[in-house]
Design a protein around this motif. Structure first.
Motif, PDB file in Angstrom:
ATOM      1  N   ALA A 145     -15.963   5.373  -1.935  1.00  0.00           N
ATOM      2  CA  ALA A 145     -15.197   6.407  -0.645  1.00  0.00           C
ATOM      3  C   ALA A 145     -16.421   6.779   0.913  1.00  0.00           C
ATOM      4  CB  ALA A 145     -14.514   7.614  -1.041  1.00  0.00           C
ATOM      5  N   GLN A 146     -17.233   7.102  -0.474  1.00  0.00           N
ATOM      6  CA  GLN A 146     -18.290   7.443   0.815  1.00  0.00           C
ATOM      7  C   GLN A 146     -19.049   5.744   1.180  1.00  0.00           C
ATOM      8  OE1 GLN A 146     -19.615  10.201   1.220  1.00  0.00           O
ATOM      9  NE2 GLN A 146     -18.020  10.879  -0.025  1.00  0.00           N
ATOM     10  N   PHE A 147     -18.880   4.795   0.879  1.00  0.00           N
ATOM     11  CA  PHE A 147     -19.489   3.919   1.257  1.00  0.00           C
ATOM     12  C   PHE A 147     -18.946   3.560   2.192  1.00  0.00           C
ATOM     13  CE2 PHE A 147     -18.905  -0.705   2.818  1.00  0.00           C
ATOM     14  CZ  PHE A 147     -20.184  -1.153   1.823  1.00  0.00           C
ATOM     15  N   PRO A 197      -7.812  -5.386  -2.277  1.00  0.00           N
ATOM     16  CA  PRO A 197      -6.820  -5.544  -1.480  1.00  0.00           C
ATOM     17  C   PRO A 197      -7.228  -4.556  -0.734  1.00  0.00           C
ATOM     18  CG  PRO A 197      -6.343  -4.289  -3.601  1.00  0.00           C
ATOM     19  CD  PRO A 197      -7.395  -5.203  -3.829  1.00  0.00           C
ATOM     20  N   MET A 198      -7.666  -5.113   0.633  1.00  0.00           N
ATOM     21  CA  MET A 198      -9.053  -3.652   1.474  1.00  0.00           C
ATOM     22  C   MET A 198      -7.954  -4.023   2.531  1.00  0.00           C
ATOM     23  SD  MET A 198     -12.318  -4.472   1.043  1.00  0.00           S
ATOM     24  CE  MET A 198     -13.412  -4.336  -0.076  1.00  0.00           C
ATOM     25  N   LYS A 199      -6.665  -3.042   2.923  1.00  0.00           N
ATOM     26  CA  LYS A 199      -5.668  -2.737   3.823  1.00  0.00           C
ATOM     27  C   LYS A 199      -6.383  -2.759   5.368  1.00  0.00           C
ATOM     28  CE  LYS A 199      -1.976  -0.391   5.801  1.00  0.00           C
ATOM     29  NZ  LYS A 199      -0.594   1.384   5.716  1.00  0.00           N
ATOM     30  N   ARG A 200      -7.697  -2.237   5.990  1.00  0.00           N
ATOM     31  CA  ARG A 200      -8.015  -2.713   6.789  1.00  0.00           C
ATOM     32  C   ARG A 200      -9.263  -3.735   7.174  1.00  0.00           C
ATOM     33  NH1 ARG A 200      -9.667   3.332   9.241  1.00  0.00           N
ATOM     34  NH2 ARG A 200     -11.596   3.517   7.991  1.00  0.00           N
ATOM     35  N   PHE A 211       0.728  -1.204   0.139  1.00  0.00           N
ATOM     36  CA  PHE A 211      -0.055  -0.273  -0.257  1.00  0.00           C
ATOM     37  C   PHE A 211       0.693   1.229  -0.198  1.00  0.00           C
ATOM     38  CE2 PHE A 211      -2.437  -3.224   1.922  1.00  0.00           C
ATOM     39  CZ  PHE A 211      -3.580  -3.204   1.160  1.00  0.00           C
ATOM     40  N   ASP A 212       1.637   1.340   1.121  1.00  0.00           N
ATOM     41  CA  ASP A 212       3.060   2.691   0.798  1.00  0.00           C
ATOM     42  C   ASP A 212       3.258   3.174  -0.634  1.00  0.00           C
ATOM     43  OD1 ASP A 212       1.364   3.135   3.071  1.00  0.00           O
ATOM     44  OD2 ASP A 212       3.300   2.548   4.325  1.00  0.00           O
ATOM     45  N   ASP A 213       3.831   1.771  -1.289  1.00  0.00           N
ATOM     46  CA  ASP A 213       4.828   1.466  -2.318  1.00  0.00           C
ATOM     47  C   ASP A 213       3.046   2.196  -3.367  1.00  0.00           C
ATOM     48  OD1 ASP A 213       7.221   0.614  -0.910  1.00  0.00           O
ATOM     49  OD2 ASP A 213       6.501  -0.693  -1.899  1.00  0.00           O
ATOM     50  N   ALA A 214       2.172   1.283  -3.221  1.00  0.00           N
ATOM     51  CA  ALA A 214       1.285   2.425  -4.275  1.00  0.00           C
ATOM     52  C   ALA A 214       1.143   3.665  -3.708  1.00  0.00           C
ATOM     53  CB  ALA A 214       0.358   1.425  -4.292  1.00  0.00           C
ATOM     54  N   ILE A 215       0.979   4.096  -3.360  1.00  0.00           N
ATOM     55  CA  ILE A 215       0.492   5.544  -2.914  1.00  0.00           C
ATOM     56  C   ILE A 215       1.876   6.265  -3.473  1.00  0.00           C
ATOM     57  CG2 ILE A 215       0.294   7.425  -1.318  1.00  0.00           C
ATOM     58  CD1 ILE A 215      -1.590   5.061   0.235  1.00  0.00           C
ATOM     59  N   ALA A 216       3.018   5.937  -3.024  1.00  0.00           N
ATOM     60  CA  ALA A 216       4.270   7.053  -2.880  1.00  0.00           C
ATOM     61  C   ALA A 216       4.903   6.424  -4.445  1.00  0.00           C
ATOM     62  CB  ALA A 216       5.269   6.021  -2.873  1.00  0.00           C
ATOM     63  N   GLU A 217       4.320   5.961  -5.031  1.00  0.00           N
ATOM     64  CA  GLU A 217       4.785   5.866  -6.601  1.00  0.00           C
ATOM     65  C   GLU A 217       3.007   6.692  -8.218  1.00  0.00           C
ATOM     66  OE1 GLU A 217       6.669   4.544  -8.779  1.00  0.00           O
ATOM     67  OE2 GLU A 217       7.432   3.787  -6.982  1.00  0.00           O
ATOM     68  N   SER A 228      -6.532   1.716   1.351  1.00  0.00           N
ATOM     69  CA  SER A 228      -5.419   1.846   2.480  1.00  0.00           C
ATOM     70  C   SER A 228      -6.816   2.612   4.391  1.00  0.00           C
ATOM     71  CB  SER A 228      -4.280   2.244   1.619  1.00  0.00           C
ATOM     72  OG  SER A 228      -3.856   2.247   1.256  1.00  0.00           O
ATOM     73  N   GLY A 229      -7.985   2.536   3.242  1.00  0.00           N
ATOM     74  CA  GLY A 229      -8.279   3.155   4.798  1.00  0.00           C
ATOM     75  C   GLY A 229      -8.646   4.969   4.725  1.00  0.00           C
ATOM     76  N   ARG A 230      -7.787   5.669   3.586  1.00  0.00           N
ATOM     77  CA  ARG A 230      -7.997   6.776   3.872  1.00  0.00           C
ATOM     78  C   ARG A 230      -9.488   7.333   2.995  1.00  0.00           C
ATOM     79  NH1 ARG A 230      -1.679   8.263   2.694  1.00  0.00           N
ATOM     80  NH2 ARG A 230      -2.492   9.245   2.317  1.00  0.00           N
ATOM     81  N   TRP A 231     -10.661   7.139   3.780  1.00  0.00           N
ATOM     82  CA  TRP A 231     -11.445   7.382   2.882  1.00  0.00           C
ATOM     83  C   TRP A 231     -11.652   8.609   2.230  1.00  0.00           C
ATOM     84  CZ3 TRP A 231     -16.187   9.983   3.498  1.00  0.00           C
ATOM     85  CH2 TRP A 231     -16.208  10.342   4.614  1.00  0.00           C
TER      86      TRP A 231
END
Length: 522
Positions: A434-436, A502-505, A370-376, A401-404
Motif C-alpha cells: 500500500a505504501q509503495f 491483478p492491478m486495475k489501474r 474487482f467490485d465483486d471481490a470487494i463485496a465478498e 483496485s487503486g484504493r491504497w
C-alpha cells in the motif's frame, strides 16, 4: 424453559440442545430457528417471518435459508426426506410437528451444608464435536461492587462475539455466570459444562484508568494457551468495552485453531472426521510454504469427500489454490477454475460462513472482478468482523483496485486485531505494498523488512522491497533485494508480474514494473 421431544432436550435458558443427555453442537442461529418453530408449533411459520425473527430482516438467499433448515433438522434428528419433526409446507413455510413436553428448567441447586455451599452431584458432560468454550464472568478487582456491570459486560460481549464464530460451541451466559464469585477449579468447571477451553479474566478500574487481564486455558491438559493484559484510559466506557472485546476475540481465535490442529494431529489417521481434517489443513496453511499449501489442499479434499457441503472447507480450499498461485507456486490459469468451483459451492452450502465469502472474494480478485471481490470480502467481514485474515486480504483487493489508503488501513486493522497471527508477516507485506502505491518508499521498505524479519521466505515482501528500493534509487539494496526475490520465487519476470497480478489501474502496474525494472528485473 425446556422442550422435551423424543430423546432430545432443548433448554432455552442455557441455550443447550442435548440428545440422550449428550450435548448436540448447534450454531446460535440454528438454535434460534428451532426455538422459534417450537414456540409457534401450532401454526405454519412463513419464510418471511423466519427472516424477520432470525436474520432481523436482513436480505437472505433461498440457499441460506434452506441450509439453516437442513441444519435444524439434522440437530433434532430429522431430515429433509423424513420431515418427521420439521415439515415444509409447500409455498407456505415450515412447521414443527413433533410431540413436545414442556418443562420449567430448574437452576442447579445450591444447598448450605455446615456453613458452606455444596453443588449437586452433576455428571460430567461429554465434549461436543466442535471446540467448546466457556467464558467465565471476569472478576471485578476494583473493590467497588458498583463496577460489576463493567466486568460483567466484558464477559457477556465476549460470549456474544464468540457465538458469531460458528465453528465454536459457546456455553450460554446463564450457565457460565453461575460460577461468579465462587472459587471452583477450572477442571471442575470444564467437567460440569462439557467444555475443553475456559476463558477467564479480571478488571481493575481506578479513576479513569482500567486494566483488563484475560487468560485462555485448556482445561483438559491444565495448560495456559494465551494471556494478555490491556491498559486503557476510559473516556467512553462502552467504546473501551467494545475495543477490548474485539481484541480478545481476535487474539484467541487463532490460538484455538492452533490448539485444535495440535489435538487433531494426535489422532490416528483412520479416526479423523471432516472437522479434524480441516484443522490439520489449517496448521499446514498457516506455515506459508509450497509444500504445506499442497498438503493443506490434499487434507481439504479429503474433508470435502466426507462432507461435500462443508462451507469452511470449501472456502479454505479456494483460498489455498489462489494463494498458491499468488505466491508463484502454481499457475493462476489452473488455480482460478478450481478455486471458483470450490468458492461458489462454499457460498451455496453455507452463505453465512465468513471463510466461504473470503474464498469467493479472493477468487474474484484474480478474475479481475474487482467490485465483486470487494463485496465478498465485505460480506465476510460483516459475518465475522474480527476475521483478521479477511481484513488483510480485503486490503489486498483495495490496493489492487487503486484504493491504497483504504488498503493500508485494512492491513493495519488486521495487525491490530491479531498481532500474533501466523499470517502477520503477510499483513505487514500488504501494508508495505500500500505504501509503495502511495510512493512512500521509505515506509514501504521498513514494512517489507519487518515482514521478512518474521518470514524470510515471504515472496510478496521480497517483491515490494525490490520495487521500493528500485524506485528510491537505493541501488545496493535493490540488487540484494532482487537476489532474495529470485531465491524466494525462481523465474519471476516482468512478464509474470504483468500477467498474474491483478492491478486495475494501468498506472499502478507500470509503477510497480518500473521499480522492479530499475532493480534489474527483466
Amino acid at each position: 424453559m425446556q422442550f422435551l421431544f423424543g430423546d432430545h432436550r432443548l433448554d432455552t435458558d442455557r441455550r443447550e440442545l442435548s440428545r440422550s443427555d449428550a450435548p448436540v453442537a448447534v450454531e446460535p442461529q440454528v438454535f434460534d430457528l428451532v426455538v422459534h418453530l417450537m414456540e409457534n408449533r401450532d401454526r405454519v411459520v412463513t419464510k418471511e417471518e423466519l427472516i424477520d425473527k432470525i436474520w432481523h430482516g436482513r436480505s437472505v438467499s433461498e440457499s441460506t435459508l434452506t441450509s439453516r433448515i437442513n441444519a435444524a433438522r439434522k440437530a433434532v434428528g430429522d431430515s429433509g426426506a423424513n420431515q418427521a419433526l420439521i415439515r415444509t409446507i409447500a409455498r407456505k413455510g415450515f412447521r414443527f410437528v413433533g410431540d413436545i413436553e414442556l418443562r420449567v428448567a430448574q437452576a442447579h441447586a445450591m444447598e448450605p451444608v455446615n456453613g458452606h455451599e455444596r453443588k449437586d452431584n452433576l455428571a460430567a458432560l461429554p465434549l461436543p464435536d466442535r471446540p467448546a468454550i466457556a467464558v467465565l464472568p471476569f472478576t471485578n478487582m476494583s473493590g467497588d461492587r458498583e463496577q460489576d456491570y463493567f466486568s460483567d459486560g466484558i464477559s457477556e460481549d465476549i460470549i456474544t462475539a464468540l457465538s458469531k464464530l460458528r465453528w465454536f460451541f459457546v456455553i450460554a451466559r446463564n450457565s457460565s455466570f453461575i460460577y461468579k464469585g465462587r472459587a471452583v477449579h477450572l477442571s471442575e468447571i470444564a467437567r460440569e459444562l462439557g467444555v475443553r477451553y475456559v476463558l477467564e479474566g479480571s478488571v481493575r478500574r481506578s479513576g479513569d484508568q482500567v486494566r483488563i487481564s484475560a487468560q485462555l486455558n485448556d482445561a483438559s491438559t491444565g495448560s495456559h494457551l494465551w494471556a494478555e493484559r490491556y491498559d486503557r484510559s476510559i473516556a467512553d466506557v462502552f467504546a473501551v468495552q467494545d475495543e477490548i472485546t474485539e481484541a480478545i476475540v481476535a487474539a484467541i481465535e487463532p490460538q484455538l485453531y492452533a490448539a485444535e490442529s495440535f489435538r487433531a494431529q494426535q489422532k490416528p489417521p483412520g479416526s479423523l472426521d471432516a472437522w479434524d481434517l480441516v484443522m490439520r489443513a489449517l496448521s499446514h496453511f498457516w506455515r506459508i510454504t509450497r509444500e504445506d499449501n499442497f498438503a493443506a489442499q490434499a487434507l481439504l479434499d479429503k474433508a470435502i469427500a466426507i462432507d461435500p457441503r462443508y462451507g469452511k472447507a470449501l472456502g479454505l480450499l479456494a483460498t489455498s489454490h489462489i494463494f498458491g498461485a499468488h505466491m508463484g507456486w502454481g499457475g493462476m490459469g489452473t488455480a482460478v477454475p478450481i478455486a471458483e468451483r470450490a468458492a461458489l459451492a462454499a457460498v451455496e452450502a453455507d452463505g453465512e460462513d465468513a471463510w466461504a465469502h473470503h474464498g469467493l472474494g479472493y477468487t474474484h480478485l484474480f478474475q479481475r472482478r474487482f467490485d465483486d471481490a470487494i463485496a465478498e470480502f465485505e460480506m465476510g467481514l460483516r459475518l465475522n468482523p474480527n476475521f483478521a485474515m479477511a481484513q488483510a486480504f480485503y486490503g489486498v483487493a483495495l490496493c489492487y483496485s487503486g484504493r491504497w489508503q483504504d488498503g493500508d488501513a485494512a492491513a493495519r486493522r488486521a495487525l491490530r486485531l491479531s498481532p500474533r497471527d501466523p499470517f502477520s508477516a503477510i499483513y505487514y507485506g500488504i501494508a508495505a505494498y500500500a505504501q509503495f502505491i502511495g510512493r512512500n518508499y521509505d515506509d514501504a521498505i521498513q514494512l517489507a523488512r519487518e515482514s521478512l524479519r518474521q518470514r524470510g521466505d515471504f515472496v510478496g515482501a521480497h517483491r515490494v522491497l525490490t520495487a521500493s528500493a528500485g524506485m528510491s534509487g537505493r541501488h545496493a539494496l535493490a540488487a540484494s533485494a532482487l537476489e532474495g526475490l529470485h531465491r524466494a520465487q525462481p523465474g519471476v519476470t516482468l512478464a509474470w508480474i504483468t500477467n498474474e497480478l491483478p492491478m486495475k489501474r494501468a498506472a499502478d502496474r507500470e509503477h510497480y514494473l518500473e521499480g522492479l525494472r530499475r532493480a534489474g528485473m527483466e
